[in-house]
Write a protein that holds these residues in place. Structure first.
Motif, PDB file in Angstrom:
ATOM      1  N   ARG A   9      60.877  67.625   4.922  1.00 36.96           N
ATOM      2  CA  ARG A   9      62.282  67.950   5.168  1.00 36.96           C
ATOM      3  C   ARG A   9      62.594  68.192   6.643  1.00 36.96           C
ATOM      4  N   LYS A  11      63.315  68.074  10.454  1.00 33.97           N
ATOM      5  CA  LYS A  11      63.709  66.988  11.348  1.00 33.97           C
ATOM      6  C   LYS A  11      63.446  67.329  12.807  1.00 33.97           C
ATOM      7  N   CYS A  13      64.425  69.904  14.837  1.00 32.47           N
ATOM      8  CA  CYS A  13      65.533  70.316  15.709  1.00 32.47           C
ATOM      9  C   CYS A  13      65.199  71.528  16.568  1.00 32.47           C
ATOM     10  N   GLN A  65      64.688  80.858   8.146  1.00 38.51           N
ATOM     11  CA  GLN A  65      65.025  80.152   6.909  1.00 38.51           C
ATOM     12  C   GLN A  65      66.516  79.886   6.808  1.00 38.51           C
ATOM     13  N   ILE A  67      68.766  79.676   9.359  1.00 35.77           N
ATOM     14  CA  ILE A  67      69.323  78.757  10.365  1.00 35.77           C
ATOM     15  C   ILE A  67      68.776  77.348  10.190  1.00 35.77           C
ATOM     16  N   CYS A  68      67.631  77.189   9.547  1.00 38.56           N
ATOM     17  CA  CYS A  68      67.032  75.854   9.400  1.00 38.56           C
ATOM     18  C   CYS A  68      67.998  74.951   8.637  1.00 38.56           C
ATOM     19  N   PRO A  69      68.610  73.971   9.321  1.00 38.29           N
ATOM     20  CA  PRO A  69      69.632  73.158   8.657  1.00 38.29           C
ATOM     21  C   PRO A  69      69.031  72.258   7.581  1.00 38.29           C
ATOM     22  N   ASP A  70      67.729  72.114   7.578  1.00 38.66           N
ATOM     23  CA  ASP A  70      67.096  71.196   6.641  1.00 38.66           C
ATOM     24  C   ASP A  70      66.307  71.879   5.527  1.00 38.66           C
ATOM     25  N   GLN A  71      66.552  73.141   5.325  1.00 39.90           N
ATOM     26  CA  GLN A  71      65.954  73.884   4.222  1.00 39.90           C
ATOM     27  C   GLN A  71      64.441  73.650   4.152  1.00 39.90           C
TER      28      GLN A  71
ATOM     29  N   HIS B  14      68.635  65.997   3.261  1.00 40.85           N
ATOM     30  CA  HIS B  14      69.993  65.458   3.265  1.00 40.85           C
ATOM     31  C   HIS B  14      70.195  64.475   4.409  1.00 40.85           C
ATOM     32  N   GLY B  23      74.052  71.967   7.716  1.00 37.90           N
ATOM     33  CA  GLY B  23      72.995  72.429   6.820  1.00 37.90           C
ATOM     34  C   GLY B  23      72.877  73.943   6.821  1.00 37.90           C
ATOM     35  N   THR B  24      73.055  74.552   7.999  1.00 38.81           N
ATOM     36  CA  THR B  24      72.988  76.013   8.102  1.00 38.81           C
ATOM     37  C   THR B  24      74.133  76.654   7.319  1.00 38.81           C
TER      38      THR B  24
END
Ligand SMILES: Cc1ncc(C[n+]2csc(CCOP(=O)(O)OP(=O)(O)O)c2C)c(N)n1
Ligand code: SF4
Ligand code: SF4
Ligand code: SF4
Lengths: 90, 262
Positions: A9, A11, A13, A65, A67-71, B14, B23-24
């Motif tokens: 998952r 990416k 960032c 956890q 802030i991680c946009p990609d879970q 996603h 996502g956040t």
């Protein structure tokens, strides 16, 4: 528990490197199979969740956890018999 | 339960770009919804069109991915047809304030009992970076190559003027505060509007001196100012820098609301 970054998952960032008060996440140096520079973990056993999450029954801190946009960040149960490292910083 | 129990894990990762703030905001919204203790069968997520509007597709509950700008019209319909449902809307700045501007002000005027989370990336992300009604003055976009000359909309002021019961603004850096604000919005009867400023590294950041997602997050961190402090400075007659982002709870009141569960 232990800190886990899901390589499928993530990416790369690096937002997690910004928010951790213990600076556990460091920008990755080598790309994985997908070409993503997944962050490296510096002594992840220092994260309060690894020791205290089960005791408190909730996630402590949890900034990385959230802030991680990609879970991609979670805490996993250790397997039975697996050695557990404990590190406490003063 | 935690927020991750609301995710459709088979759909992850996603489609958002690396470091995209949407996502956040999904994490924060789901965390607030989880703390409400709502049942999945009684919760509906609604969205229009845009990167931000793809969010309900990654959530396990029933959802409506509607036409561009019309999320609030569909959400109003759902809430009035069945007030026992909990309705949460995800929308983008273009979706909400450009093509959907009229739906926005009238949903606030009606004060319909829904919670609206706007992921404001200050640009049209999905279609390649055209300027939106919230693109700041002098910011670069594909339709403002020399810098935008128009003043930007303040979405929160708009929601307050139009009549929303709860209005709050945070950013994708302020994850705890944003989660608390969404939770307060979910608890307030009537329309709750939460604006979450988010980084769009691909279409906004890249053109506006934020080379990495982290650079725009640093900007949010440095330029945010709590509304209480801003009010105090104003009272003291002191100046607030023009690029300040006013954060916090901007309105909480008790106007008559529509569609509240009996
Ligand atoms: C009626 C209509 N007009 C135009 C479009 C093209 N379109 C798709 S998404 C979009 C803008 C999205 O911007 P925003 O709502 O800010 O969401 P973001 O992608 O930035 O999250 C536009 C103009 C469309 N899909 N439908
Ligand atoms: S915030 Fe998440 S996606 Fe970004 S680098 Fe860290 S683990 Fe990877
Ligand atoms: S939960 Fe907090 S301390 Fe633990 S790794 Fe994440 S940011 Fe660091
Ligand atoms: S274009 Fe922008 S808003 Fe859309 S997914 Fe990429 S970073 Fe996010």
């Amino acid at each position: 528990m232990k800190l886990h970054v899901d390589e499928k998952r993530c990416k790369g960032c690096n937002l997690c490197t910004l928010v951790c008060p213990y600076r556990i996440f460091r920008p990755g140096k080598r790309p994985n199979q997908k070409g993503v520079f997944v962050p490296e973990l510096d002594r992840p056993e220092r994260c309060p969740n690894t020791r205290l999450q089960a005791l408190y029954g909730r996630t402590l801190c949890g900034m990385c956890q959230m802030i991680c946009p990609d879970q991609a960040i979670s805490w996993e149960e250790e397997k039975k018999g697996e050695k557990r490292k404990v590190a406490i910083e003063f | 339960m935690t927020f991750s129990d609301w995710l459709r894990v088979d759909r992850l990762p996603h489609i958002y770009c690396a470091g995209c703030g949407n996502g956040t905001v999904i994490n924060c919204t789901l965390s607030a919804v989880d703390q409400m203790g709502w049942k999945k069968e009684e919760t509906v997520f609604v969205s229009g069109i845009g990167c931000s509007s793809r969010a309900p597709g990654y959530i396990v509950t029933d959802s409506l991915h509607t036409t561009h700008g019309r999320a609030l019209a569909f959400a109003t319909g759902i809430k009035l047809a069945n007030p026992s449902l909990n309705v949460v809307v995800f929308t983008g700045d273009g979706d909400l304030a450009a093509i959907g501007g009229n739906h926005f002000i009238h949903a606030c005027r009606r004060n319909i009992d829904i919670t609206v989370v706007c992921m404001n990336n200050m640009i049209y992300g999905m279609t390649g970076g055209q300027g939106s009604p919230t693109t700041p003055r002098m910011a670069l976009s594909t339709t403002t190559p020399y810098g935008s000359v128009e003043p930007a909309f303040d979405l929160c002021e708009l929601a307050i003027a139009a009549g929303a019961n709860y209005v709050s603004r945070w950013t994708s850096y302020h994850v705890k505060e944003l989660t608390r604000a969404i939770l307060a919005g979910l608890r307030t009867p009537g329309l709750s509007f939460i604006e979450a400023l988010v980084q769009c590294p691909t279409n906004y950041g890249r053109r506006n001196r934020y080379r990495q997602a982290i650079d725009q997050i640093e900007y949010f961190k440095e330029h945010g100012m709590l509304v209480e402090k801003a009010r105090r400075l104003r009272e003291e007659g002191k100046e607030i820098p023009p690029d300040t982002i006013i954060l916090g709870e901007l309105a909480r009141r008790n106007r008559p609301a529509m569609g509240v569960k009996a």
